[in-house]
Structures are given as structure tokens and as C-alpha cells.
Design a protein around this motif. Structure first.
Motif, mmCIF file in Angstrom:
data_model
loop_
_atom_site.group_PDB
_atom_site.id
_atom_site.type_symbol
_atom_site.label_atom_id
_atom_site.label_comp_id
_atom_site.label_asym_id
_atom_site.label_seq_id
_atom_site.Cartn_x
_atom_site.Cartn_y
_atom_site.Cartn_z
ATOM 1 N N ASP A 18 0.827 -1.209 0.000
ATOM 2 C CA ASP A 18 0.000 0.000 0.000
ATOM 3 C C ASP A 18 0.862 1.260 0.000
ATOM 4 N N ALA A 19 1.912 1.262 0.829
ATOM 5 C CA ALA A 19 2.786 2.433 0.896
ATOM 6 C C ALA A 19 3.523 2.642 -0.421
ATOM 7 N N TYR A 20 3.927 1.552 -1.065
ATOM 8 C CA TYR A 20 4.571 1.649 -2.375
ATOM 9 C C TYR A 20 3.608 2.205 -3.415
ATOM 10 N N ALA A 21 2.368 1.697 -3.397
ATOM 11 C CA ALA A 21 1.368 2.161 -4.360
ATOM 12 C C ALA A 21 1.117 3.654 -4.232
ATOM 13 N N ALA A 22 1.226 4.178 -3.014
ATOM 14 C CA ALA A 22 0.946 5.593 -2.763
ATOM 15 C C ALA A 22 2.141 6.500 -2.997
ATOM 16 N N SER A 23 3.304 5.917 -3.275
ATOM 17 C CA SER A 23 4.518 6.743 -3.380
ATOM 18 C C SER A 23 5.302 6.504 -4.662
#
Length: 269
Positions: A18-23
Motif C-alpha cells: 500500500d505504501a509503495y502504491a501511494a509513493s
């Protein structure tokens, strides 16, 4: 057999989808059209997307009418990629051993996956194994030295006086290679590919200060592991240095325009 680098990568990416998808996911999706073109991905072609992440390449390949299989080592990435590319066969699997027969695919792609394996040569040989004779293979990696935008976060860490922690291993010297057009082309040739071509892709990635900071703040990738291994005061100093350096890349309306460069290499099995 996994190396210490492989094990560190598994730990670093666990739970980070999720953090990768958002950044960083939008950044890493930029080379996808050129990558698919280089691999000859079109309607009816059997494609393997290794290290699919959030499924960007798999989704575009499905849109071209290809028959897509996609794998990733991180369960959270598989969970995000499956709905992103619902027509693809998305599975949990990791280099250097893939659960496919020899010569199973017409095209094999790896978008930045070589940046995350402990033995790149072994990984490329495995990608070559599952490509049929005459099939095409295409991979991307980040270029070294890094472009200015890619170096931004590392510069902030350095300006804060932070060194790479000892618990984050680098590739063994015998496994590393020159992250240049020639260096990557040689690597593909050693894996048994012919007609190898390697080009440099350059672009300005548009993001925001908060979006770009959110990745390392959450521990995404090596830079995130470095940031989150520090105490609160040091993290605050890294953030302060990051904000100051962002002024070099300010665009209209508060956007950041970050120059990046990647290598795209392809050849025939």
C-alpha cells in the motif's frame, strides 16, 4: 539459494504494497509501454511479468490482448496486482526459481526486478529458461550514477549525516555489475540472449513533496529502510534537509519535477 541481500529485500518489502502504491509505483510504471514494446507484447503473446509489484505492466499487457502471467515475491503486491490486472494469472513466486516449465513464454519482462535480487546473473538465466527459443526478454534497472531526481532522497539522508545501516547488505562484489548501457547489455549476453540492445530512458517524474516523502517515511525500499532505522530526531533532520533540497525541483502549483533515468535492455532467447 537466497543470499543475505535477498533475505533483506524480503523483510524490507513485507507489508509495504500500500505504501509503495501511494509513493513510488507511479514512477516505476513510466517505462512500461517501452518495456512491452521491446518484448514484442501484443495480442495473443504469452507473457510472463516477473516482479509485477502492483500490476502496472501486467495490466497494460492485458490491455494489448496478451495472455499474461504475473508473479511477485510479496503477498501484498500479489493482492494488489490481481484486481489491477483481472485477466492475468497472478501468482506468488520469486526469483531465482520460477514455477514454470522451460520455454513456457513468448515474452518475459522484468520491470526493475533486477534491482531487488541478490544474484542478477542467476536471475537472468532463469528468465531466459522460461522464454521459448526465439522469444523476447526485456528488463529495466535504475541507471548509475543516479539522475538528479532519483538522488534527492539520498542527498537528504547524507546531508543529515546518516550512513547506510550495517543490517542492510549490499550485493556481493562478484554478483554486482555496472549499471550502464554496456554493463546491462553484457549481463543479458552472458545469460544467453542474442541481438541485445540497451537504451537509456529519461523523464521528469511529477509528484509532490508529501507524496515523495511518504515512501521513505513508511520504510519503502532501501531508502525507506535507512530512514526508518533512525530515531525521531534524526528522521526530523532528514525531513528538514529533504524539504530544503526540494526547492531545486519545484514546478508549477507546488509540484516536484524529478529527473530520472533508467536502463531498458532487451534481446532474443
Amino acid at each position: 539459494m537466497r543470499t543475505a541481500f535477498d533475505e533483506a529485500e524480503r523483510r524490507a518489502w513485507a507489508g509495504q504494497a500500500d505504501a509503495y502504491a501511494a509513493s513510488f509505483a507511479k514512477l516505476c510504471a513510466y517505462p512500461v509501454p517501452a518495456l512491452l514494446d521491446a518484448a514484442g507484447v501484443r495480442e495473443g503473446v504469452r507473457v510472463l511479468d516477473v516482479g509485477t509489484g502492483t500490476g502496472s505492466a501486467a495490466a497494460v499487457a492485458c490491455g494489448r490482448g496478451a495472455l499474461v502471467t504475473a508473479v511477485d515475491a510479496e503477498p501484498g503486491m500479489v493482492a494488489r496486482a490481481a484486481p489491477a490486472a483481472p485477466e492475468a494469472d497472478v501468482r506468488l513466486a520469486a526469483l531465482p526459481r520460477l514455477p514454470f516449465a522451460d520455454d513456457a513464454f513468448d515474452a518475459v519482462i522484468g520491470n526493475f526486478v533486477l534491482n531487488h535480487v541478490g544474484r542478477p546473473r542467476e536471475a537472468l538465466r532463469e528468465l531466459r529458461r522460461v522464454a521459448r527459443p526465439g522469444g523476447r526478454m526485456a528488463v529495466t534497472i535504475w541507471a548509475v550514477p543516479a539522475a538528479a531526481g532519483q538522488a534527492l532522497l539520498g542527498r537528504a539522508v547524507q546531508a543529515a549525516g546518516v550512513a547506510r545501516p550495517a543490517h542492510l547488505p549490499a550485493l556481493a562484489p562478484e554478483d554486482d555489475f555496472a549499471r550502464t548501457e554496456q554493463g546491462l547489455a553484457v549481463l543479458l549476453g552472458e545469460a544467453g540472449l542474442t541481438d541485445v540492445v540497451c537504451d537509456t530512458l529519461t523523464w521528469d517524474h511529477q509528484t509532490t513533496l508529501e507524496e515523495w516523502w511518504s515512501g521513505p517515511a513508511a520504510g519503502v525500499a532501501t531508502i525507506g529502510q535507512i530512514v526508518t532505522s533512525q530515531g525521531p530526531l534524526v528522521i526530523a533532520e532528514i525531513r528538514s534537509q529533504f524539504e530544503a533540497l526540494c526547492a531545486e525541483f519545484s514546478g508549477p502549483g507546488g509540484a516536484l519535477l524529478l529527473p530520472h533515468a533508467a536502463l531498458l535492455a532487451h534481446g532474443r532467447a
